[in-house]
Write an enzyme that holds these catalytic residues in place. Structure first.
Site, PDB file in Angstrom:
ATOM      1  N   SER A  99      -4.108   6.654 -11.088  1.00 34.62           N
ATOM      2  CA  SER A  99      -4.861   6.063  -9.980  1.00 34.62           C
ATOM      3  C   SER A  99      -6.268   6.637  -9.943  1.00 34.62           C
ATOM      4  O   SER A  99      -6.491   7.800 -10.274  1.00 34.62           O
ATOM      5  CB  SER A  99      -4.115   6.272  -8.663  1.00 34.62           C
ATOM      6  N   MET A 100      -7.206   5.778  -9.561  1.00 38.08           N
ATOM      7  CA  MET A 100      -8.626   6.127  -9.616  1.00 38.08           C
ATOM      8  C   MET A 100      -9.344   5.720  -8.343  1.00 38.08           C
ATOM      9  O   MET A 100     -10.456   5.169  -8.385  1.00 38.08           O
ATOM     10  CB  MET A 100      -9.252   5.451 -10.836  1.00 38.08           C
ATOM     11  N   GLY A 101      -8.708   5.968  -7.205  1.00 38.97           N
ATOM     12  CA  GLY A 101      -9.332   5.648  -5.930  1.00 38.97           C
ATOM     13  C   GLY A 101      -9.729   4.181  -5.839  1.00 38.97           C
ATOM     14  O   GLY A 101      -8.983   3.305  -6.276  1.00 38.97           O
ATOM     15  N   GLY A 135      -2.286   7.289  -2.538  1.00 36.76           N
ATOM     16  CA  GLY A 135      -1.485   7.564  -3.733  1.00 36.76           C
ATOM     17  C   GLY A 135       0.011   7.535  -3.422  1.00 36.76           C
ATOM     18  O   GLY A 135       0.813   7.068  -4.237  1.00 36.76           O
ATOM     19  N   ASP A 136       0.384   8.024  -2.244  1.00 36.45           N
ATOM     20  CA  ASP A 136       1.797   8.014  -1.857  1.00 36.45           C
ATOM     21  C   ASP A 136       2.300   6.580  -1.713  1.00 36.45           C
ATOM     22  O   ASP A 136       3.421   6.250  -2.122  1.00 36.45           O
ATOM     23  CB  ASP A 136       1.999   8.767  -0.536  1.00 36.45           C
ATOM     24  N   GLY A 167      -9.298   1.495  -8.537  1.00 38.34           N
ATOM     25  CA  GLY A 167      -8.005   0.918  -8.858  1.00 38.34           C
ATOM     26  C   GLY A 167      -7.129   1.863  -9.645  1.00 38.34           C
ATOM     27  O   GLY A 167      -7.216   3.081  -9.472  1.00 38.34           O
TER      28      GLY A 167
HETATM   29  N1  LIG Z   1     -11.381   2.940  -0.986  1.00 37.79           N
HETATM   30  C1  LIG Z   1     -10.397   2.225  -1.556  1.00 37.79           C
HETATM   31  N2  LIG Z   1     -10.478   0.876  -1.587  1.00 37.79           N
HETATM   32  C2  LIG Z   1      -9.507   0.123  -2.152  1.00 37.79           C
HETATM   33  N3  LIG Z   1      -8.403   0.649  -2.706  1.00 37.79           N
HETATM   34  C3  LIG Z   1      -8.263   1.980  -2.712  1.00 37.79           C
HETATM   35  C4  LIG Z   1      -9.245   2.847  -2.140  1.00 37.79           C
HETATM   36  N4  LIG Z   1      -8.808   4.123  -2.277  1.00 37.79           N
HETATM   37  C5  LIG Z   1      -7.621   4.045  -2.916  1.00 37.79           C
HETATM   38  N5  LIG Z   1      -7.276   2.771  -3.170  1.00 37.79           N
HETATM   39  C6  LIG Z   1      -6.057   2.275  -3.822  1.00 37.79           C
HETATM   40  O1  LIG Z   1      -5.060   3.277  -3.728  1.00 37.79           O
HETATM   41  C7  LIG Z   1      -4.654   3.703  -5.031  1.00 37.79           C
HETATM   42  C8  LIG Z   1      -4.337   5.184  -5.009  1.00 37.79           C
HETATM   43  O2  LIG Z   1      -5.453   5.911  -4.558  1.00 37.79           O
HETATM   44  P1  LIG Z   1      -5.935   7.297  -5.181  1.00 37.79           P
HETATM   45  O3  LIG Z   1      -6.276   7.125  -6.604  1.00 37.79           O
HETATM   46  O4  LIG Z   1      -6.993   7.794  -4.276  1.00 37.79           O
HETATM   47  O5  LIG Z   1      -4.611   8.158  -5.084  1.00 37.79           O
HETATM   48  P2  LIG Z   1      -4.441   9.731  -4.953  1.00 37.79           P
HETATM   49  O6  LIG Z   1      -5.667  10.425  -5.441  1.00 37.79           O
HETATM   50  O7  LIG Z   1      -3.149  10.076  -5.584  1.00 37.79           O
HETATM   51  O8  LIG Z   1      -4.333   9.873  -3.379  1.00 37.79           O
HETATM   52  P3  LIG Z   1      -3.480  10.860  -2.448  1.00 37.79           P
HETATM   53  O9  LIG Z   1      -2.681  11.763  -3.346  1.00 37.79           O
HETATM   54  O10 LIG Z   1      -4.510  11.574  -1.647  1.00 37.79           O
HETATM   55  O11 LIG Z   1      -2.619   9.987  -1.617  1.00 37.79           O
HETATM   56  C9  LIG Z   1      -5.810   3.334  -5.952  1.00 37.79           C
HETATM   57  O12 LIG Z   1      -5.356   3.142  -7.290  1.00 37.79           O
HETATM   58  C10 LIG Z   1      -6.305   2.035  -5.312  1.00 37.79           C
HETATM   59  O13 LIG Z   1      -5.530   0.944  -5.736  1.00 37.79           O
HETATM   60 MG   LIG Z   2      -2.004  11.778  -5.188  1.00 35.94          MG
END
Ligand SMILES: Nc1ncnc2c1ncn2[C@@H]1O[C@H](COP(=O)(O)OP(=O)(O)OP(=O)(O)O)[C@@H](O)[C@H]1O
Ligand SMILES: [Mg+2]
Length: 319
Positions: free
Chosen positions: A222-224, A253-254, A227
């Site tokens: 995952s990349m925030g 992410g959860d 996507g």
């Molecule tokens: N600002 C955003 N706008 C749209 N989609 C988002 C955004 N932030 C996160 N997402 C969606 O959520 C998914 C997971 O987010 P992210 O990559 O931040 O996970 P993470 O770093 O494991 O988060 P965490 O562990 O803090 O819950 C992303 O792949 C994307 O699809």
């Molecule tokens: Mg995470």
């Protein structure tokens, strides 16, 4: 079909709204709230909203377990948490809405005793009899062996159970060696795991394929807001979310882990699974707390996710 989640180091989130917050002075707060948190707890909360039977385990401090017990009762989540003496840690989040700034203070958490760890492995043994999927989520409590996820994965595989691993650092490094069914690192966690920067899609895909070569069946990076990359032995793709009005990205992410498991249970193909998982994340970030919207709303989000198949890294030859 029942899903269990494991949270070894949960936290109660204390959110304080203090507009114009400054350090080293007296601030005025506008609102305060306590929420039961912890990554596996969040995953279970999303899956329960989606309609699946869920169970939770991990470690809870017995002195302030009530907020968790209320959540579990409210969402009909089976509670198999091991209770330990003391209080579950509280994470303080100071939200300055006026300046769009958030300040976090995270505590280390309770150290589980050897007896508590044995009780946890016993609880997981029991859950393995009734749960098909497991989510192993979050960092480790102080003093826990870094191999604990590897131990749990090996234990679950003896029962033929499947699991998604979502953690970081050494726990991830040791955990992937036991070959979970699914790994969901975010891009930072994956870079740390492989030990170098991953600054283009090909490099990310290559790193994911290395994990698949060891026997992991699905890697989701995952990349925030950019996507996520979904990589299985046959296909690699990027699922890009639409621009949405974000309430809080905590738990994005959860929610993705919950959505990935839901897609696996429904035997969705990689693209449709990526749509559903991204829809879960979108559902989570567009509302407060760790709650999902109706399945109609999720379906509408899923349709707004764009899927692009990658052809970058040549597949390793299959026999
Ligand atoms: N600002 C955003 N706008 C749209 N989609 C988002 C955004 N932030 C996160 N997402 C969606 O959520 C998914 C997971 O987010 P992210 O990559 O931040 O996970 P993470 O770093 O494991 O988060 P965490 O562990 O803090 O819950 C992303 O792949 C994307 O699809
Ligand atoms: Mg995470």
């Amino acid at each position: 079909m029942k899903i269990a989640t494991v949270t070894l180091n949960p936290a109660i989130d204390q959110t304080v709204r203090a507009d114009g917050f400054r350090t080293n002075t007296v601030n005025r707060g506008q609102a305060m709230q306590f929420d039961a948190g912890g990554k596996g707890v969040n995953v279970a909360s999303f899956l329960a909203d989606y309609g699946y039977a869920t169970a939770v385990t991990g470690f809870l401090g017995q002195e302030n377990a009530q907020i968790f017990e209320q959540l579990f009762a409210h969402k009909r989540i089976e509670d198999h948490f091991v209770r330990m003496p003391g209080n579950t840690r509280i994470g303080v989040k100071i939200v300055d809405e006026a300046n769009q700034q958030t300040t976090d203070i995270n505590m280390p958490g309770l150290q589980p005793s050897p007896e508590a760890i044995s009780a946890l492995l016993e609880a997981i043994e029991q859950l393995a009899a009734s749960c098909d999927w497991f989510a192993l989520s979050g960092n480790l409590p102080p003093g826990a062996p870094t191999t604990i996820y590897a131990t749990i994965i090996t234990q679950l595989k003896k029962h033929g159970r499947r699991m998604a691993l979502d953690t970081s650092g050494e726990a991830l490094g040791e955990g992937v060696q036991a070959i979970p069914t699914i790994a969901k690192p975010n891009i930072d966690e994956l870079q740390q795991l492989v030990g170098h920067a991953l600054d283009n899609e090909t490099a990310i895909e290559q790193a994911a394929r290395q994990l698949l070569d060891s026997g992991i069946q699905l890697v989701v990076v995952s990349m925030g807001e950019r996507g996520a990359m979904f990589v299985d032995p046959d296909t690699s793709l990027i699922a890009t979310p639409p621009t949405v009005n974000v309430k809080s990205t905590v738990g994005a992410g959860d929610a993705m882990v919950a959505g990935v498991i839901a897609g696996q249970i429904q035997s969705l193909n990689l693209a449709d699974g990526a749509r559903l998982a991204t829809a879960f994340s979108l559902g989570a970030i567009t509302r407060a707390g760790h709650n999902l919207p109706t399945s109609e709303t999720l379906q509408a989000y899923a349709q707004q996710v764009s899927i692009r198949t990658l052809t970058g890294v040549p597949r390793s030859a299959s026999p």
